[in-house]
Write a protein that holds these residues in place. Structure first.
Motif, PDB file in Angstrom:
ATOM      1  N   LYS A 281       0.856  -1.185   0.000  1.00  0.00           N
ATOM      2  CA  LYS A 281       0.000   0.000   0.000  1.00  0.00           C
ATOM      3  C   LYS A 281       0.893   1.236   0.000  1.00  0.00           C
ATOM      4  N   HIS A 282       0.694   2.137  -0.921  1.00  0.00           N
ATOM      5  CA  HIS A 282       1.480   3.350  -1.138  1.00  0.00           C
ATOM      6  C   HIS A 282       2.898   3.053  -1.643  1.00  0.00           C
ATOM      7  N   GLY A 283       3.157   1.806  -1.997  1.00  0.00           N
ATOM      8  CA  GLY A 283       4.483   1.423  -2.472  1.00  0.00           C
ATOM      9  C   GLY A 283       4.897   2.114  -3.753  1.00  0.00           C
ATOM     10  N   HIS A 284       3.932   2.351  -4.660  1.00  0.00           N
ATOM     11  CA  HIS A 284       4.270   3.041  -5.909  1.00  0.00           C
ATOM     12  C   HIS A 284       4.790   4.449  -5.617  1.00  0.00           C
ATOM     13  N   ASN A 285       4.281   5.078  -4.562  1.00  0.00           N
ATOM     14  CA  ASN A 285       4.795   6.400  -4.189  1.00  0.00           C
ATOM     15  C   ASN A 285       6.214   6.298  -3.633  1.00  0.00           C
ATOM     16  N   ALA A 286       6.467   5.265  -2.845  1.00  0.00           N
ATOM     17  CA  ALA A 286       7.814   5.064  -2.297  1.00  0.00           C
ATOM     18  C   ALA A 286       8.810   4.813  -3.427  1.00  0.00           C
ATOM     19  N   VAL A 287       8.446   3.980  -4.384  1.00  0.00           N
ATOM     20  CA  VAL A 287       9.341   3.685  -5.517  1.00  0.00           C
ATOM     21  C   VAL A 287       9.659   4.972  -6.280  1.00  0.00           C
ATOM     22  N   ALA A 288       8.665   5.792  -6.536  1.00  0.00           N
ATOM     23  CA  ALA A 288       8.890   7.049  -7.263  1.00  0.00           C
ATOM     24  C   ALA A 288       9.795   7.984  -6.468  1.00  0.00           C
ATOM     25  N   ALA A 289       9.585   8.082  -5.152  1.00  0.00           N
ATOM     26  CA  ALA A 289      10.441   8.940  -4.320  1.00  0.00           C
ATOM     27  C   ALA A 289      11.878   8.422  -4.306  1.00  0.00           C
ATOM     28  N   ILE A 290      12.042   7.111  -4.207  1.00  0.00           N
ATOM     29  CA  ILE A 290      13.387   6.502  -4.204  1.00  0.00           C
ATOM     30  C   ILE A 290      14.086   6.782  -5.525  1.00  0.00           C
ATOM     31  N   GLN A 291      13.397   6.565  -6.641  1.00  0.00           N
ATOM     32  CA  GLN A 291      14.015   6.789  -7.949  1.00  0.00           C
ATOM     33  C   GLN A 291      14.416   8.241  -8.137  1.00  0.00           C
ATOM     34  N   GLN A 292      13.547   9.149  -7.729  1.00  0.00           N
ATOM     35  CA  GLN A 292      13.858  10.577  -7.845  1.00  0.00           C
ATOM     36  C   GLN A 292      15.066  10.921  -6.973  1.00  0.00           C
ATOM     37  N   PHE A 293      15.052  10.489  -5.736  1.00  0.00           N
ATOM     38  CA  PHE A 293      16.112  10.817  -4.791  1.00  0.00           C
ATOM     39  C   PHE A 293      17.452  10.221  -5.197  1.00  0.00           C
ATOM     40  N   CYS A 294      17.453   8.956  -5.573  1.00  0.00           N
ATOM     41  CA  CYS A 294      18.709   8.253  -5.868  1.00  0.00           C
ATOM     42  C   CYS A 294      19.278   8.566  -7.246  1.00  0.00           C
ATOM     43  N   ALA A 295      18.579   9.359  -8.045  1.00  0.00           N
ATOM     44  CA  ALA A 295      19.088   9.732  -9.371  1.00  0.00           C
ATOM     45  C   ALA A 295      20.310  10.642  -9.281  1.00  0.00           C
ATOM     46  N   LYS A 296      20.518  11.277  -8.146  1.00  0.00           N
ATOM     47  CA  LYS A 296      21.675  12.167  -7.959  1.00  0.00           C
ATOM     48  C   LYS A 296      22.931  11.306  -7.859  1.00  0.00           C
ATOM     49  N   THR A 297      23.848  11.476  -8.789  1.00  0.00           N
ATOM     50  CA  THR A 297      25.023  10.603  -8.851  1.00  0.00           C
ATOM     51  C   THR A 297      26.189  11.083  -7.991  1.00  0.00           C
ATOM     52  N   ASP A 298      26.093  12.294  -7.451  1.00  0.00           N
ATOM     53  CA  ASP A 298      27.199  12.810  -6.636  1.00  0.00           C
ATOM     54  C   ASP A 298      26.747  13.076  -5.193  1.00  0.00           C
ATOM     55  N   MET A 299      25.802  12.277  -4.707  1.00  0.00           N
ATOM     56  CA  MET A 299      25.274  12.488  -3.365  1.00  0.00           C
ATOM     57  C   MET A 299      26.294  12.087  -2.301  1.00  0.00           C
ATOM     58  N   VAL A 300      26.447  12.953  -1.326  1.00  0.00           N
ATOM     59  CA  VAL A 300      27.256  12.647  -0.154  1.00  0.00           C
ATOM     60  C   VAL A 300      26.387  12.868   1.089  1.00  0.00           C
ATOM     61  N   VAL A 301      26.747  12.146   2.147  1.00  0.00           N
ATOM     62  CA  VAL A 301      26.058  12.315   3.421  1.00  0.00           C
ATOM     63  C   VAL A 301      27.099  12.568   4.503  1.00  0.00           C
ATOM     64  N   PRO A 302      26.838  13.502   5.381  1.00  0.00           N
ATOM     65  CA  PRO A 302      25.650  14.334   5.458  1.00  0.00           C
ATOM     66  C   PRO A 302      25.670  15.439   4.405  1.00  0.00           C
ATOM     67  N   SER A 303      24.479  15.878   4.019  1.00  0.00           N
ATOM     68  CA  SER A 303      24.311  17.021   3.116  1.00  0.00           C
ATOM     69  C   SER A 303      22.860  17.477   3.210  1.00  0.00           C
ATOM     70  N   ASP A 304      22.623  18.720   2.792  1.00  0.00           N
ATOM     71  CA  ASP A 304      21.255  19.236   2.775  1.00  0.00           C
ATOM     72  C   ASP A 304      20.382  18.416   1.830  1.00  0.00           C
ATOM     73  N   TYR A 305      20.959  18.045   0.667  1.00  0.00           N
ATOM     74  CA  TYR A 305      20.191  17.249  -0.298  1.00  0.00           C
ATOM     75  C   TYR A 305      19.730  15.941   0.334  1.00  0.00           C
ATOM     76  N   ALA A 306      20.643  15.230   0.978  1.00  0.00           N
ATOM     77  CA  ALA A 306      20.319  13.922   1.547  1.00  0.00           C
ATOM     78  C   ALA A 306      19.284  14.022   2.660  1.00  0.00           C
ATOM     79  N   SER A 307      19.428  15.003   3.529  1.00  0.00           N
ATOM     80  CA  SER A 307      18.493  15.101   4.654  1.00  0.00           C
ATOM     81  C   SER A 307      17.124  15.631   4.231  1.00  0.00           C
ATOM     82  N   THR A 308      17.065  16.409   3.146  1.00  0.00           N
ATOM     83  CA  THR A 308      15.775  16.869   2.619  1.00  0.00           C
ATOM     84  C   THR A 308      15.072  15.729   1.902  1.00  0.00           C
TER      85      THR A 308
END
Length: 116
Positions: free
Chosen positions: A30-57
């Motif tokens: 239930k609501h999994g399609h929304n989670a998949v879309a959020a994951i795909q959008q978020f993980c598309a950033k190829t230069d993500m580092v943590v901690p960062s504003d991008y990651a925590s947002t």
């Protein structure tokens, strides 16, 4: 050398299969399609580092939010492939629907979370 190449290829296929299976399990919740879309959008950033504003947002889709908080010092790179793999695993195995948190990275300093 040929055996090593075949072993690496088989291991890569096994990992890819697990990701696909976890993604399908997540999407089927239930609501999994929304989670998949959020994951795909978020993980598309190829230069993500943590901690960062991008990651925590993170990224939000249809009320599902994927984000990473971190206490890593020094900051750690999160490759897009592992970002998706770890989030799909979290979603697929969560006993709270799609929501939850799992720790990854050196000394578990990365907190992968999905909220709804």
């Amino acid at each position: 050398m040929r055996l090593l190449a075949l072993t690496v290829a088989a291991a890569t296929l096994a990992i890819a299969y697990d990701i696909a299976a976890d993604q399908a399990t997540c999407a089927g919740k239930k609501h999994g399609h929304n989670a998949v879309a959020a994951i795909q959008q978020f993980c598309a950033k190829t230069d993500m580092v943590v901690p960062s504003d991008y990651a925590s947002t993170g990224a939000t889709h249809g009320g599902a939010r994927a984000f990473i908080t971190s206490k890593c010092n020094p900051p750690q790179w999160v490759p897009a492939y592992w970002c998706e793999a770890q989030f799909y695993n979290l979603c697929a195995t969560s006993e709270l629907g799609i929501a939850g948190t799992l720790r990854f990275g050196t000394d578990g300093c990365q907190y992968f979370s999905i909220a709804q």
